[in-house]
Design a protein around this motif. Sequence first.
Motif, mmCIF file in Angstrom:
data_model
loop_
_atom_site.group_PDB
_atom_site.id
_atom_site.type_symbol
_atom_site.label_atom_id
_atom_site.label_comp_id
_atom_site.label_asym_id
_atom_site.label_seq_id
_atom_site.Cartn_x
_atom_site.Cartn_y
_atom_site.Cartn_z
ATOM 1 N N PHE A 1 0.820 -1.208 0.000
ATOM 2 C CA PHE A 1 0.000 0.000 0.000
ATOM 3 C C PHE A 1 0.853 1.257 0.000
ATOM 4 O O PHE A 1 0.457 2.294 -0.551
ATOM 5 C CB PHE A 1 -0.943 0.027 1.207
ATOM 6 N N GLN A 2 2.039 1.176 0.584
ATOM 7 C CA GLN A 2 2.865 2.363 0.744
ATOM 8 C C GLN A 2 3.564 2.809 -0.535
ATOM 9 O O GLN A 2 3.978 3.964 -0.635
ATOM 10 C CB GLN A 2 3.896 2.128 1.852
ATOM 11 N N ILE A 3 3.715 1.896 -1.513
ATOM 12 C CA ILE A 3 4.483 2.279 -2.701
ATOM 13 C C ILE A 3 3.773 2.038 -4.032
ATOM 14 O O ILE A 3 4.080 2.698 -5.018
ATOM 15 C CB ILE A 3 5.842 1.558 -2.749
ATOM 16 N N GLU A 4 2.825 1.108 -4.080
ATOM 17 C CA GLU A 4 2.355 0.648 -5.393
ATOM 18 C C GLU A 4 1.497 1.640 -6.152
ATOM 19 O O GLU A 4 1.624 1.777 -7.374
ATOM 20 C CB GLU A 4 1.569 -0.667 -5.233
ATOM 21 N N GLY A 5 0.580 2.321 -5.473
ATOM 22 C CA GLY A 5 -0.399 3.120 -6.209
ATOM 23 C C GLY A 5 -1.333 2.204 -6.974
ATOM 24 O O GLY A 5 -1.629 1.097 -6.542
ATOM 25 N N ALA A 6 -1.814 2.680 -8.134
ATOM 26 C CA ALA A 6 -2.720 1.865 -8.972
ATOM 27 C C ALA A 6 -3.816 1.239 -8.120
ATOM 28 O O ALA A 6 -4.098 0.046 -8.221
ATOM 29 C CB ALA A 6 -1.921 0.786 -9.716
ATOM 30 N N TRP A 7 -4.439 2.063 -7.295
ATOM 31 C CA TRP A 7 -5.303 1.546 -6.238
ATOM 32 C C TRP A 7 -6.563 0.862 -6.771
ATOM 33 O O TRP A 7 -7.144 0.019 -6.078
ATOM 34 C CB TRP A 7 -5.680 2.677 -5.283
ATOM 35 N N ASN A 8 -6.967 1.194 -8.000
ATOM 36 C CA ASN A 8 -8.192 0.575 -8.546
ATOM 37 C C ASN A 8 -7.963 0.030 -9.953
ATOM 38 O O ASN A 8 -8.894 -0.087 -10.736
ATOM 39 C CB ASN A 8 -9.342 1.579 -8.546
ATOM 40 N N GLU A 9 -6.711 -0.317 -10.266
ATOM 41 C CA GLU A 9 -6.390 -0.804 -11.614
ATOM 42 C C GLU A 9 -6.341 -2.324 -11.683
ATOM 43 O O GLU A 9 -6.053 -2.997 -10.697
ATOM 44 C CB GLU A 9 -5.040 -0.234 -12.067
ATOM 45 N N ASP A 10 -6.592 -2.833 -12.878
ATOM 46 C CA ASP A 10 -6.431 -4.264 -13.182
ATOM 47 C C ASP A 10 -7.173 -5.170 -12.203
ATOM 48 O O ASP A 10 -6.678 -6.223 -11.807
ATOM 49 C CB ASP A 10 -4.943 -4.639 -13.224
ATOM 50 N N GLY A 11 -8.363 -4.736 -11.828
ATOM 51 C CA GLY A 11 -9.214 -5.605 -11.019
ATOM 52 C C GLY A 11 -9.040 -5.500 -9.526
ATOM 53 O O GLY A 11 -9.712 -6.211 -8.770
ATOM 54 N N LYS A 12 -8.151 -4.612 -9.070
ATOM 55 C CA LYS A 12 -7.944 -4.466 -7.626
ATOM 56 C C LYS A 12 -9.161 -3.800 -6.980
ATOM 57 O O LYS A 12 -9.723 -2.861 -7.516
ATOM 58 C CB LYS A 12 -6.692 -3.621 -7.344
ATOM 59 N N SER A 13 -9.538 -4.296 -5.798
ATOM 60 C CA SER A 13 -10.636 -3.694 -5.035
ATOM 61 C C SER A 13 -10.067 -2.841 -3.908
ATOM 62 O O SER A 13 -8.867 -2.912 -3.614
ATOM 63 C CB SER A 13 -11.532 -4.791 -4.461
ATOM 64 N N PRO A 14 -10.887 -2.028 -3.252
ATOM 65 C CA PRO A 14 -10.381 -1.177 -2.162
ATOM 66 C C PRO A 14 -9.988 -1.996 -0.934
ATOM 67 O O PRO A 14 -10.638 -2.988 -0.585
ATOM 68 C CB PRO A 14 -11.562 -0.255 -1.845
ATOM 69 N N SER A 15 -8.928 -1.555 -0.273
ATOM 70 C CA SER A 15 -8.529 -2.121 1.013
ATOM 71 C C SER A 15 -9.047 -1.213 2.126
ATOM 72 O O SER A 15 -9.572 -0.123 1.868
ATOM 73 C CB SER A 15 -7.010 -2.216 1.110
ATOM 74 N N ILE A 16 -8.869 -1.648 3.354
ATOM 75 C CA ILE A 16 -9.292 -0.802 4.475
ATOM 76 C C ILE A 16 -8.503 0.502 4.485
ATOM 77 O O ILE A 16 -9.010 1.530 4.942
ATOM 78 C CB ILE A 16 -9.158 -1.519 5.834
ATOM 79 N N TRP A 17 -7.276 0.490 3.946
ATOM 80 C CA TRP A 17 -6.499 1.727 3.906
ATOM 81 C C TRP A 17 -6.972 2.659 2.795
ATOM 82 O O TRP A 17 -6.935 3.890 2.964
ATOM 83 C CB TRP A 17 -5.006 1.421 3.794
ATOM 84 N N ASP A 18 -7.437 2.114 1.689
ATOM 85 C CA ASP A 18 -8.057 2.972 0.672
ATOM 86 C C ASP A 18 -9.256 3.688 1.271
ATOM 87 O O ASP A 18 -9.416 4.909 1.139
ATOM 88 C CB ASP A 18 -8.504 2.130 -0.533
ATOM 89 N N GLU A 19 -10.104 2.926 1.936
ATOM 90 C CA GLU A 19 -11.319 3.500 2.529
ATOM 91 C C GLU A 19 -10.967 4.510 3.605
ATOM 92 O O GLU A 19 -11.571 5.594 3.694
ATOM 93 C CB GLU A 19 -12.201 2.380 3.096
ATOM 94 N N PHE A 20 -9.991 4.198 4.440
ATOM 95 C CA PHE A 20 -9.588 5.064 5.551
ATOM 96 C C PHE A 20 -9.080 6.406 5.024
ATOM 97 O O PHE A 20 -9.454 7.470 5.532
ATOM 98 C CB PHE A 20 -8.494 4.352 6.349
ATOM 99 N N CYS A 21 -8.239 6.353 3.990
ATOM 100 C CA CYS A 21 -7.721 7.597 3.404
ATOM 101 C C CYS A 21 -8.817 8.407 2.723
ATOM 102 O O CYS A 21 -8.889 9.637 2.883
ATOM 103 C CB CYS A 21 -6.629 7.277 2.377
ATOM 104 N N HIS A 22 -9.659 7.727 1.961
ATOM 105 C CA HIS A 22 -10.697 8.425 1.209
ATOM 106 C C HIS A 22 -11.807 8.968 2.114
ATOM 107 O O HIS A 22 -12.570 9.856 1.698
ATOM 108 C CB HIS A 22 -11.297 7.486 0.160
ATOM 109 N N ARG A 23 -11.884 8.458 3.339
ATOM 110 C CA ARG A 23 -12.878 8.951 4.294
ATOM 111 C C ARG A 23 -12.629 10.416 4.615
ATOM 112 O O ARG A 23 -13.560 11.175 4.905
ATOM 113 C CB ARG A 23 -12.810 8.099 5.572
ATOM 114 N N GLY A 24 -11.359 10.827 4.585
ATOM 115 C CA GLY A 24 -11.003 12.220 4.855
ATOM 116 C C GLY A 24 -10.777 12.481 6.331
ATOM 117 O O GLY A 24 -11.441 11.892 7.187
ATOM 118 N N GLY A 25 -9.808 13.354 6.622
ATOM 119 C CA GLY A 25 -9.543 13.752 7.989
ATOM 120 C C GLY A 25 -8.761 12.747 8.810
ATOM 121 O O GLY A 25 -8.598 12.938 10.020
#
Length: 440
Positions: free
Chosen positions: A16-40
């Motif tokens: 999660f710390q280096i890859e990026g491509a958070w929604n590419e090639d079939g990848k789904s959100p992780s708890i860290w995607d959701e946590f960051c996108h939640r804001g604040g």
Amino acid sequence: MSFRKDFMWGAATASFQIEGAWNEDGKSPSIWDEFCHRGGKIEDNSNGDIACDHYHKYKEDVKLMAELGLKAYRFSIAWTRILPEGTGRINEKGLEFYSDLVDELLKYNITPFVTLYHWDLPYCLQLKGGWTNPESPLWFEEYATAVIKKLGDRVKNFITFNEPSVFMGCGYAQGSHAPGYQLSTHDLLHIGHNIHLAHGRAVKVVRSLAPDAKVGITLASLPAIPFTKNDEEAAYESHFSISREFFFWSDAYWADPIVFGKYPEKLLEETKDIFPAFTDEDMKLISQKIDFIGLNIYQGHYIGDYKRLPGTPHTEIGWDTFDNALEAGVKHFTKRYNMPIYITENGLSCHDWESLDGKVHDPNRVDFLHRYLRGLKAAAEAGCDVRGYFQWSFMDNFEWAKGYNPRFGMVFCDYKTLKRIPKDSAYWYKEVIESNGENL
């Protein structure tokens, strides 16, 4: 005797710390995607959507690893790339990325060390309770099976979990990390038991599908350091102490069941009213034989007549420095568990930037690493079975709730252009590797 001839000198990262491509090639959100996108939730309001874009730049990065002389590279797999629904359907594109990464590493004679879980649980599984769900060990077993079937023919070193104390303590007790919960001790004990069971199931998968591979677990350790020689026994006892309220920070809580097949008696006595029920078969599963213990050590704390003075040396992120942290931690673990040890993370954050000459000068990092590695060398010379050292991190990256301000990398990452610049410390580390630590 110093470092063994086959000592693994490497660097480490996390998906999660280096890859990026958070929604590419079939990848789904992780708890860290959701946590960051939640804001604040992140100090600089950043996220891992692009990060270092290693997903697209891995060939460039591996070539740079080879140029810097790395013998090994520890990286983690994103569960969400492999099983986008957490279980069930396998995403072949996700598996192919890691298979290609392994092939690229082997092309340059860099030994891959694969961490199966470095905190990025599929968000869809968190909606089912995440690690509180008693089915979670089975989910992890299914995920591990998919990974090891694909990579086990070439990868010969696996780590089940990275720092369970931290992803549980910060994510489920304090709420500062994903998924951002503050749960009761009762719930935390159940989470911890599920993680232990999941670890045991993953070890069995490795033994079954990659019988010639080695497998272990990585723990976050904050060594109790004797201030004087008279404090050595007190430091050892303190290091493996445990309490009901903060049991998850104890190294004994994680390692004792895995190595000895039993939870610490003090904890069982203090939590007998809420400790999850377990069977002899559970403990046999948890204590499947492992080949090594990984230790992530950045700091420590003194035992004895020590008082912190104002102005004590500390890193950019605010952590005090302890020259003999690696030495103390390795010696404690050797005395208690008598197992091979890898330092799977060690390093520091500095105020790094590109200088007018186009280089990145980080003398503080060089000095810090020199001091810590001298301590590790002392542990090796004292007879501890130290197999390798992985600097955290290969490059600057997303530092969880701290965002992108802390720079831990031996390679600078310009987050606007994604240009990589090896820092002075990277070239210093290359010389350490070339001499197998004899120049320390």
